[in-house]
Design a protein around this motif. Sequence first.
Motif, PDB file in Angstrom:
ATOM      1  N   GLU A 188     -47.493  29.790  23.112  1.00 43.69           N
ATOM      2  CA  GLU A 188     -48.352  30.059  24.237  1.00 43.69           C
ATOM      3  C   GLU A 188     -48.459  31.712  24.602  1.00 43.69           C
ATOM      4  N   MET A 193     -56.672  30.091  30.784  1.00 48.98           N
ATOM      5  CA  MET A 193     -55.549  30.907  30.288  1.00 48.98           C
ATOM      6  C   MET A 193     -54.672  31.294  31.511  1.00 48.98           C
ATOM      7  N   ASN A 204     -52.311  33.547  24.361  1.00 54.29           N
ATOM      8  CA  ASN A 204     -52.869  34.266  25.537  1.00 54.29           C
ATOM      9  C   ASN A 204     -53.229  35.698  25.072  1.00 54.29           C
ATOM     10  N   LYS A 227     -57.105  35.142  24.477  1.00 49.17           N
ATOM     11  CA  LYS A 227     -57.493  34.207  25.498  1.00 49.17           C
ATOM     12  C   LYS A 227     -57.693  32.995  25.072  1.00 49.17           C
ATOM     13  N   ARG A 228     -56.560  32.419  24.617  1.00 50.96           N
ATOM     14  CA  ARG A 228     -56.322  31.022  24.287  1.00 50.96           C
ATOM     15  C   ARG A 228     -54.926  30.331  24.783  1.00 50.96           C
ATOM     16  N   TYR A 229     -55.186  28.893  25.020  1.00 51.75           N
ATOM     17  CA  TYR A 229     -53.778  28.306  25.415  1.00 51.75           C
ATOM     18  C   TYR A 229     -53.536  26.934  24.797  1.00 51.75           C
ATOM     19  N   THR A 235     -50.868  29.593  32.669  1.00 51.81           N
ATOM     20  CA  THR A 235     -49.763  30.189  31.920  1.00 51.81           C
ATOM     21  C   THR A 235     -48.649  30.183  32.798  1.00 51.81           C
TER      22      THR A 235
END
Length: 580
Positions: free
Chosen positions: A273, A308, A277, A280-282, A311
């Motif tokens: 994770e 995101m 991040n 800009k992803r999760y 998180t």
Amino acid sequence: MSTDLSDFIVIKEGEAEILMHTKNQVFYNKTQVNNRDISIAVMRAFVDKRKEEHEARLSKKKKIAPVDSEKDVSESVVQNASNEPAVNGHSNGDCEMPEDKSQNESCSILEEPSKTTEGKGRAELKPPRVLEALSASGLRALRYAREVEGIGQVVALDNDKVSVEACRRNIKFNGSIACSKVESHLVDARVHMLTHAKEFDVVDLDPYGSPSVFLDSAIQAVADGGMLMCTATDMAVLCGGNGEVCYSKYGSYPLKGKYCHEMALRILLACIESHANRYKRYIVPVLSVQMDFYVRVFVRVYSSASAMKNTPLKLSYVYQCIGCDSFHLQPIGRTVTKNTSVRYLPGFGPTVPQNCTDCGKKFNMGGPIWSAPIHDQEWVTSILSDVKSMKDRYPAYDRISAVLTTISEELPDVPLFLSLHSLCATLKCTSPSAVIFRSAVINAGYRISGTHVNPLGLKSDAPMDIIWDIMRCWVKNHPVKAQPPEHSGSVILAKEPVLQANFARAVASLSKAQVKKVARFLPNPERHWGPKLRAGRQITSKHISLLGPEAVNGILNQEEDGEEHDAKRQKTEDNPASSC
């Protein structure tokens, strides 16, 4: 290229066959059949889920398209009517023929956008592309290509020349299907993944050891909504044997608790994770498994700057008492909702005082770990039903069905677990049966389940003071010998229980699998079932504990025979006259 088959043995697994050299030139581990089988099961579920999601998007577009097209048509008709010049004092819209013409035009205008929308929406879903970043013999890639229906190209990578040669040899050995779908490349997997961003629907990482050096590039290679499969075999590091090494590789500090293997899963998820991040992803975990000597996680990767932000809500630090089994989680972040706005704030803390309220000892702190659910129960149910319907196609069916059955019964929203034997060891008392302890927790109004990680582990949402109250009531009925007053168990038993436990057997004290007597924890199928030597290392007598005496002696005898044969051949070549 001709191949002398006398130097190879044929290994068949599932529908794939590979040629393995008698020497330890390319890595192969029979134990990983469990890993490969469960990966194929998840891959099949992913292919089906991907099709369902694509069809759902198409149906949604079809519903939206007519509304938008009608709005565009009405606007164009009004605009055309206002722009037309007046004829005989009347507008063009007042005449019957032009009105019919405008209606016909509007019909044609209405039909054209719908056609284009359908043309775009009906774009066929391409078969998923798969990347196996560390292929070795190529067995996994070959099984994907031959056993998973609807799969596209499978790209197998390795930076070892001998491994790539072996992989290409095995691709040819498996016939036309493998040759058309599987391709092997001699390249550094990290470079290949970085230069092919978001090009693969599935990325499979199964390194010998830690995957940490591959995660940053792997997370970039996965397409939106794609799947990342990741294995970590460095369990000594993840389970607290070398905490500082774990922190340097994964960014989390492990704790030595009975739950250390589940904590290893959650450390790996938190690390993935964290890499996601940065772009800009999760991730959304689908399935997380601890089997044999490794952990394996299956996560879907999405891109969203707003999602995101959640998180910190999924990560927590862990406080573990050094005197008893009490542990507490400290979330990193929290949210405050006011009207329609959401604010992200640091989590409240500390969740525990300086000393443990149960035994008075200090706490060790570990983490951060992934404290959100590590499985998607819908996926687990689907995968399990698929496995049961095709049991003949899974060589390790018994093992993976047992693991999936146990996972399907886990409490999804309870991080980590307790060990009943460890609780009793703290109090120096006899252990109640799991059914009696589960019944007491259920009768107290809380949930409890097993865990696939440990046959003695119990997941519960009951707080630790309730757990210790139940154990105090148990000890009252089953007295123990007096212990020194400073002992943790003595401090715990010195307090009177607030809750009076009810040990009457509860209906839900046994899971459905236990009621049906379904096997959930199976013994190893053979001796020396575990990790094997890294490829290229010479096998000696010191490896008996890993491979077994028969395997080691057989390999050593083959090497001696080979050396004698080479020596005789060399002698014959040096003295050709002596052979006449």
